[in-house]
Design a protein around this motif. Structure first.
Motif, short mmCIF file in Angstrom:
data_model
loop_
_atom_site.label_atom_id
_atom_site.label_comp_id
_atom_site.label_asym_id
_atom_site.label_seq_id
_atom_site.Cartn_x
_atom_site.Cartn_y
_atom_site.Cartn_z
N GLY A 1 72.42 12.61 -44.68
CA GLY A 1 73.61 13.45 -44.50
C GLY A 1 73.41 14.50 -43.43
O GLY A 1 74.31 14.75 -42.62
N VAL A 2 72.22 15.13 -43.43
CA VAL A 2 71.95 16.17 -42.42
C VAL A 2 71.92 15.55 -41.02
O VAL A 2 72.52 16.09 -40.08
CB VAL A 2 70.61 16.88 -42.73
CG1 VAL A 2 70.19 17.76 -41.56
CG2 VAL A 2 70.75 17.72 -43.99
N VAL A 3 71.22 14.41 -40.89
CA VAL A 3 71.16 13.74 -39.58
C VAL A 3 72.57 13.33 -39.13
O VAL A 3 72.95 13.52 -37.97
CB VAL A 3 70.23 12.51 -39.64
CG1 VAL A 3 70.32 11.70 -38.36
CG2 VAL A 3 68.79 12.96 -39.88
N GLN A 4 73.32 12.76 -40.08
CA GLN A 4 74.69 12.36 -39.74
C GLN A 4 75.54 13.56 -39.38
O GLN A 4 76.36 13.51 -38.45
CB GLN A 4 75.31 11.61 -40.93
CG GLN A 4 76.74 11.16 -40.73
CD GLN A 4 76.87 10.15 -39.60
OE1 GLN A 4 75.95 9.39 -39.34
NE2 GLN A 4 78.02 10.16 -38.92
N GLY A 5 75.35 14.67 -40.09
CA GLY A 5 76.10 15.89 -39.80
C GLY A 5 75.79 16.43 -38.42
O GLY A 5 76.70 16.82 -37.67
#
Length: 450
Positions: free
Chosen positions: A21-25
């Protein structure tokens, strides 16, 4: 230190989801920023093209100072070699006329501006926007892309917990079934619905259960056969000793009586072994009957009353409730007689034994409380072991409580033994059986003391 596989799996998956999620964000944020900047550049280019297509005259020749919002774009038109702009939405802002065609970022008035320059034969059109405004607009738009991810990551973590818990439900049930396995319950674990990864593990446990069942059955058969084989010669030996008694010289009578007691003890041990073999035997549903436990308690007390009276032991019932169980009456009788006999054996002369019969949580409980010396706390976990004796000064085989436990397990009940905690010394021994429900309402019986 014990680690929970479930917690480790949930933690690992939640960390993985969070990292993704962090990478995608971050990726979405960067892409959104770049996309917004490209869109703002396209806007500048489109405004310049519109100015070239006849909208120049629509600009005010002498705009009032401060009339343009700071977030808006600035349009400046240069004609010929004039030093002053032909048209400008903000005459106070001097854009660099010599800027190359296309996009460039320059400092104007002490702050960075994004400038698009369109050059014609005698015309220069410049459209500019503050870099700070562009950054603010791009950041606002990019932040909007983070909200779905910020909401989705906790929801996915919650879903991970639910899915893992449901996946482990089967393991939890299997664990409960494994915990219920003992000498009285050696049923193989079910394999229906078990995940493929667990099948080898369950199969190995089932093979172990089958080996254990065969081993216990061999042990039971040996105990039963040995007890049967030994009982006959011991009975013959007892008869021979009885016949020899009158021929024993007076000086040898004491030793002869010791011999008779030894034979009697051996006979008692054989009887206990036979009872243990019967208690361990598999339960046949057809042999079950509706047993009035209060009647069995009365019979057990009546059997030891002569011994209790001879030693001035007060034995009676504090609380008696009519209760029925589905069992073999002889098994219930053996269990209760062993508990009462144990209490008689360990209670000193002049002591007191109380029995109670209660129904709690769908179980019929019989408690026997004595005023004996009690048992050391470190020995309590071993009292149901076969041939274990807590006090070697008191005669016994060490099988009585083992038989009680075997009978309780046979009918799905439990046995407990604890020291009294009411300020007196002694033991509270309990046994429970599952209550039978096909009888008349419970009625209270009067407590009777002998």
């Amino acid at each position: 230190m014990t680690h929970s596989l479930r917690n480790r799996l949930v933690l690992a998956l939640c960390i993985l989801v969070t990292v993704v999620g962090v990478v995608q964000g971050i990726s979405s944020f960067r892409l959104s920023e770049e996309g917004m900047r490209a869109l703002l550049d396209l806007r500048l280019e489109q405004v310049a093209n519109r100015m070239r297509n006849g909208y120049i005259e629509a600009l005010p020749a002498f705009p009032s100072r401060g009339s343009q919002p700071p977030r808006d774009i600035v349009v400046t038109i240069w004609k010929g070699d004039a030093d002053a702009p032909y048209r400008s939405t903000d005459p106070a802002l001097r854009l660099p006329r010599d800027a190359p065609s296309g996009f460039v970022t320059n400092l104007v008035g002490g702050e960075p501006w994004r400038i698009y320059t369109l050059r014609e034969t005698s015309l220069v059109i410049q459209v500019a926007q503050r870099s700070s405004v562009r950054h603010e607009l791009a950041e606002e738009q990019a932040l909007n892309t983070l909200w779905p991810i910020a909401i989705l990551v906790p929801l996915v973590c919650f879903a991970v917990v639910v899915v893992v818990d449901r996946s482990f439900d089967r393991l939890t049930r299997l664990g409960a079934e494994v915990q219920s396995i003992d000498a009285g319950n050696l049923q193989s674990l079910p394999t229906a619905g078990v995940p493929l990864e667990l099948l080898p593990f369950i199969d190995s446990i089932n093979r172990m259960i089958r080996r254990l069942a065969r081993s216990i059955e061999v042990e039971r058969k040996f105990i039963s056969d040995a007890a049967h084989e030994l009982r006959t010669p011991l009975t013959a030996l007892q008869l021979q000793a009885d016949n020899l008694q009158r021929d024993i010289a007076p000086g040898n009578q004491e030793r002869f009586q010791e011999l008779r007691k030894g034979i009697a003890r051996s006979g008692g041990l054989i009887s206990q072994l036979l009872r243990l073999a019967r208690a361990d035997a598999s339960l046949e549903a057809g042999a079950l009957e509706r047993v009035d436990v209060s009647t069995v308690v009365v019979d057990a007390v009546a059997e030891v009353l002569p011994i209790a009276a001879a030693r001035s032991i007060d034995i009676g019932a504090e609380e008696m409730t009519s209760a029925y169980v589905q069992a073999i009456k002889a098994d219930v009788g053996v269990a209760l007689r062993n508990l009462v006999s144990n209490a008689i054996r360990y209670t000193p002369d002049g002591g007191k034994i109380d029995l109670s019969l209660q129904v709690r949580d769908d179980l019929v409980w019989v408690e026997v409380t004595d005023t004996g010396p009690g048992i050391a706390e470190d020995l309590l976990p071993r009292v149901f072991d076969r041939f274990f004796r807590a006090n070697f000064d008191i005669e016994g085989s060490g099988l009585g409580l083992s038989i009680v436990k075997a009978i309780a397990n046979k009918y799905g009940g439990t046995t407990t033994l604890r020291n009294r905690n009411d300020g007196q010394t002694g033991i509270v021994a309990s046994i429970s059986f599952r209550q039978a429900h096909d009888y008349a309402p419970v009625r209270a019986l009067d407590a009777a003391h002998s």
